[in-house]
Design a protein around this motif. Structure first.
Motif, PDB file in Angstrom:
ATOM      1  N   UNK A  11       0.828  -1.210   0.000  1.00 42.74           N
ATOM      2  CA  UNK A  11       0.000   0.000   0.000  1.00 42.74           C
ATOM      3  C   UNK A  11       0.860   1.257   0.000  1.00 42.74           C
ATOM      4  N   UNK A  12       1.892   1.283   0.828  1.00 43.72           N
ATOM      5  CA  UNK A  12       2.770   2.448   0.880  1.00 43.72           C
ATOM      6  C   UNK A  12       3.539   2.634  -0.425  1.00 43.72           C
ATOM      7  N   UNK A  13       3.868   1.548  -1.087  1.00 44.93           N
ATOM      8  CA  UNK A  13       4.698   1.614  -2.292  1.00 44.93           C
ATOM      9  C   UNK A  13       3.893   1.615  -3.585  1.00 44.93           C
ATOM     10  N   UNK A  14       2.573   1.637  -3.498  1.00 50.94           N
ATOM     11  CA  UNK A  14       1.754   1.638  -4.709  1.00 50.94           C
ATOM     12  C   UNK A  14       1.836   0.351  -5.499  1.00 50.94           C
ATOM     13  N   UNK A  15       1.973  -0.771  -4.803  1.00 55.53           N
ATOM     14  CA  UNK A  15       2.116  -2.066  -5.464  1.00 55.53           C
ATOM     15  C   UNK A  15       0.939  -3.000  -5.202  1.00 55.53           C
ATOM     16  N   UNK A  53      -2.610   6.576   2.387  1.00 57.17           N
ATOM     17  CA  UNK A  53      -2.231   5.189   2.126  1.00 57.17           C
ATOM     18  C   UNK A  53      -3.345   4.253   2.586  1.00 57.17           C
ATOM     19  N   UNK A  54      -3.908   4.532   3.749  1.00 61.73           N
ATOM     20  CA  UNK A  54      -5.032   3.730   4.246  1.00 61.73           C
ATOM     21  C   UNK A  54      -6.229   3.842   3.310  1.00 61.73           C
ATOM     22  N   UNK A  55      -6.482   5.051   2.828  1.00 55.10           N
ATOM     23  CA  UNK A  55      -7.600   5.255   1.902  1.00 55.10           C
ATOM     24  C   UNK A  55      -7.399   4.479   0.610  1.00 55.10           C
ATOM     25  N   UNK A  56      -6.150   4.347   0.179  1.00 53.57           N
ATOM     26  CA  UNK A  56      -5.866   3.587  -1.039  1.00 53.57           C
ATOM     27  C   UNK A  56      -6.058   2.091  -0.817  1.00 53.57           C
ATOM     28  N   UNK A  57      -5.721   1.612   0.382  1.00 56.25           N
ATOM     29  CA  UNK A  57      -5.819   0.182   0.678  1.00 56.25           C
ATOM     30  C   UNK A  57      -7.253  -0.272   0.908  1.00 56.25           C
ATOM     31  N   UNK A  58      -8.070   0.567   1.505  1.00 56.20           N
ATOM     32  CA  UNK A  58      -9.412   0.172   1.932  1.00 56.20           C
ATOM     33  C   UNK A  58     -10.251  -0.480   0.831  1.00 56.20           C
ATOM     34  N   UNK A  59     -10.350   0.088  -0.380  1.00 56.92           N
ATOM     35  CA  UNK A  59     -11.197  -0.562  -1.395  1.00 56.92           C
ATOM     36  C   UNK A  59     -10.687  -1.917  -1.848  1.00 56.92           C
ATOM     37  N   UNK A  60      -9.391  -2.131  -1.765  1.00 58.65           N
ATOM     38  CA  UNK A  60      -8.848  -3.449  -2.092  1.00 58.65           C
ATOM     39  C   UNK A  60      -9.299  -4.471  -1.057  1.00 58.65           C
ATOM     40  N   UNK A  61      -9.206  -4.096   0.212  1.00 59.13           N
ATOM     41  CA  UNK A  61      -9.614  -5.015   1.276  1.00 59.13           C
ATOM     42  C   UNK A  61     -11.097  -5.348   1.189  1.00 59.13           C
TER      43      UNK A  61
END
Length: 214
Positions: A11-15, A53-61
């Motif tokens: 998530x932090x690295x955009x991967x 970063x959390x906002x980017x990860x949330x929809x994946x989870x």
């Protein structure tokens, strides 16, 4: 199945897009520990350097599959190992009820400990089903190229010290140089857990090394 450490690094690295594709899967086939989604929703500062970063990860989870119930006999074989934390034990044991699944973990200490248990013949069902952060990075390198990988990871270079040692904070690196650095870390895992680690998925490095010498 992916542990929190790998997912937070990704998530932090955009991967994040590379996490499931390293084994030819989609996010709807990924399972995670139940502790991560609520902490992501709160953008827990202990986990995230930036709320974005959390906002980017949330929809994946939100697209993830439920984690299978841990296989009882497998978790019993792992309990009491202080070098495998509870979260890792749950993931490894859940893999016992998902025989086609891989477990991607950023915890090398847990991998080495699991290898010791595997060498005793106690967890044959996990043979060839464990993957590490360096394999994700190898896959990302192959899909993004060296310049883009460096750009993304260097947004948060202190996220993982081994990765920092390989990629550095500044300067250019060729694909061959990055592969060489990743291989140096993979060699160690190849020696300690040659049968445990997955090959032929996401990373050519272990395939190039071949089986470890006895």
């Amino acid at each position: 199945m992916a542990d929190n450490d790998v997912l937070l690094s990704a998530a932090h690295w955009g991967l994040l897009d590379q996490v499931p594709t390293m084994v030819g899967a989609t996010w709807s086939e990924v399972s995670v520990l139940t502790s991560l989604p609520p902490r992501t929703k709160k953008a827990d500062p202990k986990l995230f350097k930036d709320p974005a970063v959390a906002a980017a990860l949330a929809p994946y989870l939100a697209r993830c599959a439920p984690l299978p119930d841990p296989e009882v006999s497998l978790i019993a074989r792992l309990q009491g190992r202080q070098d495998i934390d509870v979260g890792e034990q749950v993931l490894f044991a859940a893999a016992g009820n998902a025989p086609e699944a891989f477990v991607v973990t950023g915890d090398k200490r847990a991998i080495r400990a699991l290898a010791a248990v595997h060498a005793q013949g106690l967890i044959p069902e996990l043979t060839g089903r464990v993957m590490c952060l360096e394999q994700l990075l190898w896959h990302a390198l192959s899909t993004l190229g060296p310049n883009e990988l460096l750009r993304r990871v260097r947004e948060y270079p202190d996220r993982d010290m081994a990765t920092l040692a390989i990629l550095g904070r500044t300067g250019s690196k060729s694909q061959a140089q990055i592969e060489e650095g990743l291989t140096s870390y993979l060699k160690d895992l190849n020696q300690t857990s040659p049968e445990l680690m997955a090959r032929g998925h996401g990373c050519d490095g272990l395939g190039r090394l071949g089986a470890a010498s006895p």
